[in-house]
Scaffold this active site. Structure first.
Site, PDB file in Angstrom:
ATOM      1  N   CYS A 159      42.774  28.535  44.997  1.00 57.31           N
ATOM      2  CA  CYS A 159      42.312  29.748  45.683  1.00 57.31           C
ATOM      3  C   CYS A 159      41.921  29.484  47.143  1.00 57.31           C
ATOM      4  CB  CYS A 159      41.196  30.381  44.870  1.00 57.31           C
ATOM      5  SG  CYS A 159      41.051  32.141  45.160  1.00 57.31           S
TER       6      CYS A 159
ATOM      7  N   ARG B 113      40.380  43.397  45.297  1.00 52.26           N
ATOM      8  CA  ARG B 113      40.381  42.023  44.770  1.00 52.26           C
ATOM      9  C   ARG B 113      41.245  41.980  43.511  1.00 52.26           C
ATOM     10  NH1 ARG B 113      37.011  38.651  47.263  1.00 52.26           N
ATOM     11  NH2 ARG B 113      37.300  36.991  45.748  1.00 52.26           N
TER      12      ARG B 113
ATOM     13  N   HIS C 256      41.581  29.825  38.655  1.00 51.48           N
ATOM     14  CA  HIS C 256      40.316  29.180  38.307  1.00 51.48           C
ATOM     15  C   HIS C 256      40.270  29.067  36.778  1.00 51.48           C
ATOM     16  CE1 HIS C 256      38.521  29.842  42.320  1.00 51.48           C
ATOM     17  NE2 HIS C 256      39.077  31.032  42.310  1.00 51.48           N
TER      18      HIS C 256
HETATM   19  N1  GLN Z   1      37.907  34.060  49.894  1.00 49.73           N
HETATM   20  C1  GLN Z   1      39.243  33.924  49.331  1.00 49.73           C
HETATM   21  C2  GLN Z   1      39.764  35.259  48.758  1.00 49.73           C
HETATM   22  O1  GLN Z   1      38.971  36.137  48.476  1.00 49.73           O
HETATM   23  C3  GLN Z   1      39.243  32.881  48.228  1.00 49.73           C
HETATM   24  C4  GLN Z   1      38.407  33.285  47.013  1.00 49.73           C
HETATM   25  C5  GLN Z   1      38.327  32.184  45.961  1.00 49.73           C
HETATM   26  O2  GLN Z   1      38.365  31.009  46.257  1.00 49.73           O
HETATM   27  N2  GLN Z   1      38.139  32.616  44.664  1.00 49.73           N
HETATM   28  O3  GLN Z   1      40.969  35.399  48.558  1.00 49.73           O
END
Ligand code: GLN
Length: 252
Positions: A102, A136, A203
């Site tokens: 990520c 998101r 993740h």
């Molecule tokens: N800040 C980055 C995004 O929102 C990575 C987020 C993360 O590492 N889960 O895409």
């Protein structure tokens, strides 16, 4: 369990920014790499690579670069370019492997641009670019991996990102999205494989439920030390967890 150490064979994990780039349980990847290497008979070391200069990167076999929100990415990206970039490039050229998840994945590319237009230049180790969207992407991810010989061929994880990552011609996708959004929610691809670098949005943490990917990284990194094939491990518990996620995805 007394595990014979294979001669003086050592395995070293380099953990990039453990204090800042480590969300959604990403440290589980470190534990999995270390334990599995030990179960395979290696003596293990973990080198924590926080901000600042370091001379400890040349002996690292697998680097792990975890996730982080925009705030943490902003805190480390200058350091990544000033103190880590050259050593990472040299290490990968010498056969070391990198697993980046990520936020870490995004910063290994050409740039990461936040939803409000702030652009963080990456280190260009992989041919990807990322621009955040308003929405998101959050939830389970199931991928049909495109790494030859990976068995099982599926990978399971969990995503939570606003970044939309697009691959350039030098990068190949880690796999095809069977469930979830993956790189950008549009091209049905997830992650990236380029040279010794694997980038992914998964993740979970990723490796505990994907022991086959952990061993792929360990074996690939140790190949430069002349190591042979890894020993067989009983992964029935890990793969039962993997299969449960697959079955849950099929019920949706
Ligand atoms: N800040 C980055 C995004 O929102 C990575 C987020 C993360 O590492 N889960 O895409």
């Amino acid at each position: 369990m007394g595990i014979p150490i294979l001669g003086n064979m050592k395995f070293t994990v380099g953990w990039l920014y453990p204090d800042l780039m480590n969300i959604y349980g990403d440290r589980g990847n470190i534990l999995t790499l270390l334990r599995r290497a030990e179960w395979h008979g290696y003596e293990t070391t973990v080198v924590e690579l926080g901000r600042g200069s370091t001379t400890q990167m040349d002996d690292v076999d697998v680097f792990f670069f975890g996730g982080g929100q925009d705030r943490e990415q902003a805190l480390i990206y200058d350091d990544l370019r000033e103190f880590k970039q050259a050593s990472l490039q040299r290490a990968v050229q010498n056969g070391a492997q990198i697993l980046a998840v990520c936020g870490g994945y995004q910063l290994l590319g050409h740039y990461y641009q936040t939803a409000d237009g702030k652009r963080y230049d990456g280190i260009g180790l992989i041919d990807v670019r990322t621009e955040a969207g308003k929405r998101r992407f959050i939830g389970d991810v199931v991928v049909q991996a495109e790494i030859e010989g990976l068995s099982p061929s599926t990978l399971v994880g969990f995503e939570n990102h606003s970044g939309r990552t697009f691959l350039g011609p030098k990068a190949k996708p880690l796999g095809r999205v069977l469930q979830g959004h993956g790189n950008n929610g549009a091209d049905r691809r997830e992650g990236c494989v380029q040279g010794g670098v694997i980038g992914t949005y998964m993740h979970g943490s990723l490796l505990p439920k994907n022991p086959h990917l952990a061993d792929h990284l360990i074996a690939a990194a140790l190949r430069r030390r002349g190591a042979g094939a890894l020993s067989h491990l009983d992964d029935s518990a890990e793969l039962a967890a993997h299969d449960w996620i697959l079955q849950r995805a099929q019920r949706r």
